[in-house]
Scaffold this motif. Structure first.
Motif, PDB file in Angstrom:
ATOM      1  N   VAL A   1       1.184  26.253  32.251  1.00 29.93           N
ATOM      2  CA  VAL A   1       0.776  24.735  32.048  1.00 29.93           C
ATOM      3  C   VAL A   1      -0.266  24.440  32.597  1.00 29.93           C
ATOM      4  CG1 VAL A   1       1.627  22.307  32.426  1.00 29.93           C
ATOM      5  CG2 VAL A   1       3.264  24.322  31.533  1.00 29.93           C
ATOM      6  N   MET A   2      -0.261  24.894  34.062  1.00 33.18           N
ATOM      7  CA  MET A   2      -1.640  24.649  34.847  1.00 33.18           C
ATOM      8  C   MET A   2      -2.595  25.330  34.353  1.00 33.18           C
ATOM      9  SD  MET A   2      -0.011  25.213  38.801  1.00 33.18           S
ATOM     10  CE  MET A   2       1.178  24.076  39.612  1.00 33.18           C
ATOM     11  N   LEU A   3      -2.654  26.615  33.949  1.00 39.19           N
ATOM     12  CA  LEU A   3      -3.812  27.433  33.531  1.00 39.19           C
ATOM     13  C   LEU A   3      -4.452  26.522  32.028  1.00 39.19           C
ATOM     14  CD1 LEU A   3      -5.632  29.812  34.026  1.00 39.19           C
ATOM     15  CD2 LEU A   3      -4.152  31.054  32.606  1.00 39.19           C
ATOM     16  N   VAL A   4      -3.444  26.117  31.403  1.00 43.20           N
ATOM     17  CA  VAL A   4      -3.944  25.488  30.079  1.00 43.20           C
ATOM     18  C   VAL A   4      -4.735  24.329  30.458  1.00 43.20           C
ATOM     19  CG1 VAL A   4      -3.311  24.512  28.026  1.00 43.20           C
ATOM     20  CG2 VAL A   4      -2.209  26.557  28.618  1.00 43.20           C
TER      21      VAL A   4
ATOM     22  N   GLY B   1      24.690  25.567  27.086  1.00 42.34           N
ATOM     23  CA  GLY B   1      24.224  24.327  27.003  1.00 42.34           C
ATOM     24  C   GLY B   1      23.277  23.916  28.053  1.00 42.34           C
ATOM     25  N   THR B   2      22.872  24.891  28.994  1.00 41.19           N
ATOM     26  CA  THR B   2      21.865  24.560  30.099  1.00 41.19           C
ATOM     27  C   THR B   2      20.473  24.458  29.496  1.00 41.19           C
ATOM     28  OG1 THR B   2      23.522  25.795  31.568  1.00 41.19           O
ATOM     29  CG2 THR B   2      21.013  25.402  32.348  1.00 41.19           C
ATOM     30  N   PHE B   3      19.857  23.501  29.916  1.00 43.48           N
ATOM     31  CA  PHE B   3      18.414  23.324  29.354  1.00 43.48           C
ATOM     32  C   PHE B   3      17.664  24.311  30.455  1.00 43.48           C
ATOM     33  CE2 PHE B   3      14.117  21.260  29.728  1.00 43.48           C
ATOM     34  CZ  PHE B   3      13.794  21.235  28.343  1.00 43.48           C
ATOM     35  N   ARG B   4      16.917  25.376  29.682  1.00 43.53           N
ATOM     36  CA  ARG B   4      16.551  26.380  30.279  1.00 43.53           C
ATOM     37  C   ARG B   4      14.900  26.151  30.560  1.00 43.53           C
ATOM     38  NH1 ARG B   4      18.635  31.534  30.270  1.00 43.53           N
ATOM     39  NH2 ARG B   4      16.659  32.387  30.357  1.00 43.53           N
ATOM     40  N   VAL B   5      14.471  26.466  31.881  1.00 40.66           N
ATOM     41  CA  VAL B   5      13.109  26.158  32.365  1.00 40.66           C
ATOM     42  C   VAL B   5      12.340  27.245  32.475  1.00 40.66           C
ATOM     43  CG1 VAL B   5      14.109  24.008  33.606  1.00 40.66           C
ATOM     44  CG2 VAL B   5      13.977  26.520  34.677  1.00 40.66           C
TER      45      VAL B   5
ATOM     46  N   PHE C   1      10.178  24.523  27.373  1.00 42.34           N
ATOM     47  CA  PHE C   1      10.112  23.491  28.755  1.00 42.34           C
ATOM     48  C   PHE C   1       8.812  23.673  28.985  1.00 42.34           C
ATOM     49  CE2 PHE C   1       9.788  23.413  33.390  1.00 42.34           C
ATOM     50  CZ  PHE C   1      10.371  22.223  33.355  1.00 42.34           C
ATOM     51  N   GLY C   2       7.879  24.528  28.800  1.00 46.94           N
ATOM     52  CA  GLY C   2       6.405  24.299  29.215  1.00 46.94           C
ATOM     53  C   GLY C   2       5.725  23.238  28.251  1.00 46.94           C
ATOM     54  N   VAL C   3       5.949  23.164  27.149  1.00 50.01           N
ATOM     55  CA  VAL C   3       5.585  21.605  26.244  1.00 50.01           C
ATOM     56  C   VAL C   3       6.193  20.696  26.816  1.00 50.01           C
ATOM     57  CG1 VAL C   3       5.679  20.916  24.020  1.00 50.01           C
ATOM     58  CG2 VAL C   3       5.413  23.290  24.224  1.00 50.01           C
ATOM     59  N   VAL C   4       7.445  20.642  27.222  1.00 49.38           N
ATOM     60  CA  VAL C   4       7.986  19.358  27.731  1.00 49.38           C
ATOM     61  C   VAL C   4       7.237  18.954  29.162  1.00 49.38           C
ATOM     62  CG1 VAL C   4      10.125  18.105  28.828  1.00 49.38           C
ATOM     63  CG2 VAL C   4      10.172  19.717  26.758  1.00 49.38           C
ATOM     64  N   LEU C   5       7.112  19.737  29.967  1.00 46.25           N
ATOM     65  CA  LEU C   5       6.515  19.692  31.320  1.00 46.25           C
ATOM     66  C   LEU C   5       5.144  19.183  31.252  1.00 46.25           C
ATOM     67  CD1 LEU C   5       6.470  19.994  34.260  1.00 46.25           C
ATOM     68  CD2 LEU C   5       5.948  22.306  34.169  1.00 46.25           C
ATOM     69  N   MET C   6       4.192  20.059  30.008  1.00 46.47           N
ATOM     70  CA  MET C   6       2.995  19.386  29.841  1.00 46.47           C
ATOM     71  C   MET C   6       2.796  18.070  29.316  1.00 46.47           C
ATOM     72  SD  MET C   6      -0.104  21.395  27.843  1.00 46.47           S
ATOM     73  CE  MET C   6      -0.138  22.630  28.842  1.00 46.47           C
ATOM     74  N   GLY C   7       3.848  17.526  28.499  1.00 44.16           N
ATOM     75  CA  GLY C   7       3.856  16.250  27.956  1.00 44.16           C
ATOM     76  C   GLY C   7       4.069  15.295  29.043  1.00 44.16           C
TER      77      GLY C   7
ATOM     78  N   THR D   1      11.133  15.537  36.895  1.00 44.36           N
ATOM     79  CA  THR D   1      11.257  14.523  35.923  1.00 44.36           C
ATOM     80  C   THR D   1      11.341  14.924  34.492  1.00 44.36           C
ATOM     81  OG1 THR D   1       9.412  13.258  37.404  1.00 44.36           O
ATOM     82  CG2 THR D   1       9.678  12.453  35.205  1.00 44.36           C
ATOM     83  N   ALA D   2      10.689  16.030  34.097  1.00 47.69           N
ATOM     84  CA  ALA D   2      10.969  16.647  32.870  1.00 47.69           C
ATOM     85  C   ALA D   2      12.096  16.988  32.629  1.00 47.69           C
ATOM     86  CB  ALA D   2       9.895  17.624  32.565  1.00 47.69           C
ATOM     87  N   VAL D   3      12.884  17.624  33.590  1.00 45.35           N
ATOM     88  CA  VAL D   3      14.299  18.125  33.451  1.00 45.35           C
ATOM     89  C   VAL D   3      15.101  17.116  33.529  1.00 45.35           C
ATOM     90  CG1 VAL D   3      16.093  19.088  34.796  1.00 45.35           C
ATOM     91  CG2 VAL D   3      13.884  20.467  34.676  1.00 45.35           C
ATOM     92  N   PHE D   4      14.966  16.006  34.048  1.00 45.82           N
ATOM     93  CA  PHE D   4      15.851  14.592  33.928  1.00 45.82           C
ATOM     94  C   PHE D   4      15.613  13.928  32.577  1.00 45.82           C
ATOM     95  CE2 PHE D   4      16.574  10.169  34.658  1.00 45.82           C
ATOM     96  CZ  PHE D   4      17.872  10.191  35.508  1.00 45.82           C
TER      97      PHE D   4
END
Length: 556
Positions: free
Chosen positions: A284-287, A515-519, A524-530, A386-389
């Protein structure tokens, strides 16, 4: 395409070096938490620092030690700067700094910002440069490495976050000093001076006398880049031919700016045993970083708006560039230095095309694109939480991160740290843009003048240190205001995340299930970047429109 080849080589080579460096950093900073034997270096720390470096600390104890250490650093450096006229290593007879400037400079270097409202070769003795400012460049960077190591320990489930003094000792002696020795040797080899003699006096071909400032430049430049400090030995910073003599020193120092921040992300993966998750964060940082570099290089390859309508126009913006390096190198450095809280410059940011100047600002507004040594990852951690929440709320599950629940307490602390950053920038810019404090310092009217004010507070709050140098900022209001912002902008985003991991580490681990949201997935990379981009856009889009975007649209 040829113009982008050098940036791609620099970025690619640094990524390759960051991987083995991260393994070494994990051993240096956290060997007690791995299968490796303890550092013999640690026993020396106890011998030098005493029992203060021998016991483990909770997150509260760790933060108190950090604050005590930094207050001590501030007081020592402030004293040296205001009394340098009576101290040794002052062959050119420099006077002591005025009180508000000394406060600003001590705050700047203590907070790893290195914002400079002075010119180093004019104002500083060699003792101030070496014994005060360069010393702070080592230990302030070590503070960031110590803090991120404590964060990683907490995320791995340990309530004992280590010992702050011992971590600073390790970061300085095992990481920063060895790397600095290697880089300084290379810089001397390629022409950077290293001497304690006073200024040289030369006679030009026309018969005029010229005084040439010099000094222990290589040592100072080395840690300013490796520690994402950025303070220049000379006023022109890395555009100065003695600070950055050649193409090779330009490449080496640009790599040094991003090397440790990149390696820190991998070190996080090793300590938490979540290397796939670290890879997602790194991606995410590199993109974002590469998009910013490519966009800035493309925009700076266009002529300035003032020349665009001339019958014969330049094919690029050479204003404010060091012609030895060119526009692409200037754009790469501008993005690198503001993506990593470094702050050094090899081109005048005030002369960038309006939309090009937006990208250095955006790097400081987001403050998570690799970031400063250690603290870039700490800032990204706030967005990760924040993204996980948000993801957990969207699917109706209690959010979990690395096996531990993210609840109201953690989110309050994360939001506090996230909102503090724009509050310092927007609040400071609003006060100075609407008062004589800011207006009297402007050399440019309209939207560009506003951009100069916004950039100064962005740089202070992000602990960056670069500037749109059309601003006359060496005044008491500017020195005091930016000094306070630098200190608050440094320690609030460190203390709040450590409080979060201290709270999470005390909770019972929850086994992962279907059911765990994997990071550690691209999703998750898309969610974090968003999360990063949307929050950043919502907070800073209005001032982007009023500043650089308005300047671009109204330029003739």
């Amino acid at each position: 395409m040829l113009g982008l080849s050098i940036p791609l080589i620099i970025i690619g080579a640094t990524i390759a070096l960051s991987w083995p460096l991260s393994r070494y950093m994990r051993w240096a900073m956290d060997s007690m938490g791995s299968s490796s034997p303890p550092n013999r270096f640690d026993s020396l720390a106890v011998g030098v620092l005493g029992n203060a470096a021998s016991k483990g600390q909770t997150w509260k104890e760790y933060c108190v030690s950090m604050l005590v250490f930094n207050v001590f650093m501030f007081v020592v450096v402030f004293t040296i700067l205001t009394t340098q006229q009576w101290l040794p290593l002052n062959p050119d007879g420099k006077e002591g700094l005025e009180a508000s400037l000394a406060f600003n400079t001590a705050a700047s270097f203590t907070s790893n910002t290195n914002l400079q409202h002075y010119s180093g070769e004019v104002s500083m003795s060699y003792l101030s440069q070496l014994g005060a400012l360069m010393w702070l460049q080592f230990v302030s960077a070590a503070t960031g490495l110590a803090a991120v190591t404590a964060l990683c320990r907490g995320l791995s489930g340990r309530t004992n976050l280590g010992n702050f003094y011992q971590d600073v000792w390790r970061a300085t002696g095992l990481i920063l000093l060895p790397l600095a020795f290697v880089l300084a040797s290379l810089l001397v080899l390629f022409g950077t001076p290293m001497t304690l003699e006073g200024a040289a006096v030369a006679t030009t071909l026309e018969g005029a006398t010229q005084t040439i400032a010099r000094g222990p430049v290589a040592a100072f430049v080395t840690i300013k880049q490796l520690g994402t400090n950025g303070g220049g030995f000379f006023g022109p910073n890395s555009t100065h031919p003695l600070e950055n003599p050649s193409f090779f020193t330009n490449v080496l120092t640009n790599m040094a700016i991003i090397l440790i921040p990149m390696a820190t992300v991998w070190m996080f993966g090793w300590i938490t045993n979540r290397i796939k998750h670290a890879a997602v964060v790194f991606a995410v940082m590199l993109v974002i970083y590469t998009v910013f570099v490519g966009s800035a290089a493309m925009l700076e390859s266009q002529p300035t708006q003032a020349f665009a309508r001339l019958p014969v126009e330049a094919d690029m913006n050479l204003e404010g560039k060091e012609l030895r390096f060119g526009t692409t190198a200037g754009a790469l450095w501008a993005v690198s230095t503001t993506s990593t809280s470094n702050g050094s410059v090899n081109a005048m940011h005030d002369s960038l095309n309006p939309l090009t100047g937006l990208f250095p600002m955006a790097g400081m507004w987001l403050n998570v694109i690799f970031g400063g040594v250690g603290v870039g990852l700490i800032n990204m951690f706030l967005y990760v939480i924040t993204a996980v929440f948000l993801a957990g709320m969207m699917v109706g599950r209690t959010p979990e991160y690395l096996g531990r629940k993210v609840e109201a307490r953690e989110m309050k602390l994360a939001i506090l740290a996230l909102l503090a950053h724009p509050f310092f920038i927007l609040g400071g810019a609003a006060i100075f843009a609407s008062s004589s404090w800011g207006l009297a310092a402007l050399n440019n009217p309209g939207s560009h003048g506003l951009s100069e004010i916004i950039y100064e507070f962005s740089s202070a709050a992000a602990n960056n240190g670069s500037g749109f140098e059309g601003l006359g900022d060496n005044t008491v209001p500017w020195n005091v205001a930016t000094g306070v912002v630098m200190l608050l902008g440094r320690f609030i985003p460190i203390i709040a995340p450590l409080a979060i991991v201290g709270s999470m580490a005390a909770k019972r681990a929850t086994p992962e299930s279907s059911g765990t949201f994997r990071v550690d997935t691209p999703t998750f990379g898309v969610v974090l970047m968003g999360t990063v981009l949307i929050v950043g856009a919502l907070l800073f889009l209005p001032i982007a429109v009023l500043g650089p975007i308005a300047e671009f649209l109204t330029a003739v």
